[in-house]
Design a protein around this motif. Sequence first.
Motif, mmCIF file in Angstrom:
data_model
loop_
_atom_site.group_PDB
_atom_site.id
_atom_site.type_symbol
_atom_site.label_atom_id
_atom_site.label_comp_id
_atom_site.label_asym_id
_atom_site.label_seq_id
_atom_site.Cartn_x
_atom_site.Cartn_y
_atom_site.Cartn_z
ATOM 1 N N PHE A 196 0.830 -1.204 0.000
ATOM 2 C CA PHE A 196 0.000 0.000 0.000
ATOM 3 C C PHE A 196 0.870 1.261 0.000
ATOM 4 N N VAL A 197 1.961 1.209 0.759
ATOM 5 C CA VAL A 197 2.890 2.341 0.773
ATOM 6 C C VAL A 197 3.521 2.516 -0.598
ATOM 7 N N LEU A 198 3.849 1.390 -1.256
ATOM 8 C CA LEU A 198 4.439 1.448 -2.594
ATOM 9 C C LEU A 198 3.468 2.053 -3.602
ATOM 10 N N TRP A 199 2.181 1.705 -3.472
ATOM 11 C CA TRP A 199 1.175 2.195 -4.412
ATOM 12 C C TRP A 199 0.771 3.639 -4.143
ATOM 13 N N PHE A 200 0.603 3.995 -2.857
ATOM 14 C CA PHE A 200 0.058 5.307 -2.504
ATOM 15 C C PHE A 200 1.071 6.222 -1.821
ATOM 16 N N GLY A 201 2.301 5.722 -1.640
ATOM 17 C CA GLY A 201 3.303 6.537 -0.969
ATOM 18 C C GLY A 201 2.982 6.707 0.501
ATOM 19 N N TYR A 202 3.477 7.799 1.080
ATOM 20 C CA TYR A 202 3.255 8.078 2.490
ATOM 21 C C TYR A 202 1.974 8.893 2.723
ATOM 22 N N SER A 203 1.076 8.886 1.750
ATOM 23 C CA SER A 203 -0.184 9.611 1.904
ATOM 24 C C SER A 203 -1.078 8.899 2.914
ATOM 25 N N ILE A 204 -2.173 9.547 3.267
ATOM 26 C CA ILE A 204 -3.082 8.998 4.270
ATOM 27 C C ILE A 204 -3.752 7.717 3.792
ATOM 28 N N TRP A 205 -3.868 7.547 2.458
ATOM 29 C CA TRP A 205 -4.653 6.435 1.934
ATOM 30 C C TRP A 205 -3.978 5.080 2.134
ATOM 31 N N SER A 206 -2.673 5.036 2.197
ATOM 32 C CA SER A 206 -2.015 3.752 2.477
ATOM 33 C C SER A 206 -2.376 3.262 3.877
ATOM 34 N N LYS A 207 -2.460 4.169 4.840
ATOM 35 C CA LYS A 207 -2.857 3.792 6.198
ATOM 36 C C LYS A 207 -4.360 3.494 6.290
ATOM 37 N N VAL A 208 -5.161 4.235 5.539
ATOM 38 C CA VAL A 208 -6.605 4.001 5.535
ATOM 39 C C VAL A 208 -6.925 2.610 4.997
ATOM 40 N N LEU A 209 -6.229 2.185 3.958
ATOM 41 C CA LEU A 209 -6.474 0.859 3.393
ATOM 42 C C LEU A 209 -6.147 -0.246 4.392
ATOM 43 N N VAL A 210 -5.067 -0.077 5.132
ATOM 44 C CA VAL A 210 -4.734 -1.056 6.173
ATOM 45 C C VAL A 210 -5.844 -1.097 7.219
ATOM 46 N N THR A 211 -6.330 0.066 7.612
ATOM 47 C CA THR A 211 -7.401 0.148 8.607
ATOM 48 C C THR A 211 -8.675 -0.522 8.110
ATOM 49 N N VAL A 212 -9.045 -0.245 6.868
ATOM 50 C CA VAL A 212 -10.260 -0.835 6.300
ATOM 51 C C VAL A 212 -10.134 -2.349 6.204
#
Length: 253
Positions: free
Chosen positions: A114-130
Motif C-alpha cells: 500500500f505504501v508502494l502504491w500510494f506513498g506516504y499519503s493517508i490512503w495507504s494507512k486508511v487501506l490497512v485500517t479498512v
Amino acid sequence: MRDKKKAGNANLPALILLAALIMFWQMAAMGINAAYILPSPTQILVRLWELRGPLFTAHLPATMSVVAIGLLISVVLGLGLAILMDVSEVAEKALYPLIIASQTIPTTALAPLFVLWFGYSIWSKVLVTVLITFFPITITVFDGFKSVKTEMEELLFTFGADRRQIFFKLKIPAVLPCFFSAIKMAVPLSIIGAAIGEWLGAQSGLGYFSRRMMTQLDGAGVFAPILLLSVVAMAFVGVVSALEKRMIRWRND
C-alpha cells in the motif's frame, strides 16, 4: 442512583485487576532496571507528559484522521456487504468466501505494498485500517440478519407487509445489538490498523512516532504513544456503549 451504584460495583473487579497488573509491571521494571527494555508505568507517564507537545498537536490528529476515514469506509462497506448477502443468496455464496479469505493475508505483508502504491499519503494507512476493520462489521451484522426468525418474516408477510417494510420494521431493530457489538470491536481494530500502517510507512502519526522512539532506544518513548492509543480506544468504546444504551433501551430493561 441505583444504576450508577451497580455500574460502579461492576467495574470494581476490573479496576482491582488493573491496579494489580500495574503494580506487578512497576516492580518487574524496577527489578530489570533497564528502561530501554522495560520502562515502568511511572516512566511512561513522565515521558508522555514530556512529549505532550508533538504527540497531541501533530501525531494524535494524524492518527485520528486515519481512524475516522477508515472506520467510516469500513462501516459503509461492512453494512453494504452484509445487506447484499442477506437479500441475495447468490451474493452470499460469491462474497462470503472472499471476505473470509481477505483475513488470511497478513496485514504486515500488504501494508508495504500500500505504501508502494500510494506513498506516504493517508490512503495507504486508511487501506490497512479498512482491511482489518470491515470484517467484524460485515460478519457480525450478517449473522444478525440471519438470526431473525423466518416465522416472524412469514407472519408479517401474512399481514400484508412487503420486503421493504420487513427490512425496516423487523430486521433493522433486530440487528442493532449486533451492529453496536461490531462497532465496539471495530473501533480498537481501526486504531490498531492505523498504528500498523504508520509503523510500516508514514511521516506522522502515533505509530510512526513509536517506531522513531524505538530507533533511539527510548523504551518509555515507545510506550507513550501506545498508552495514548489505548486510552483513546477505551474512550471511543465508552462513547459507543453509551449510544447503544440510549438507542436500545429495551435491552437494558
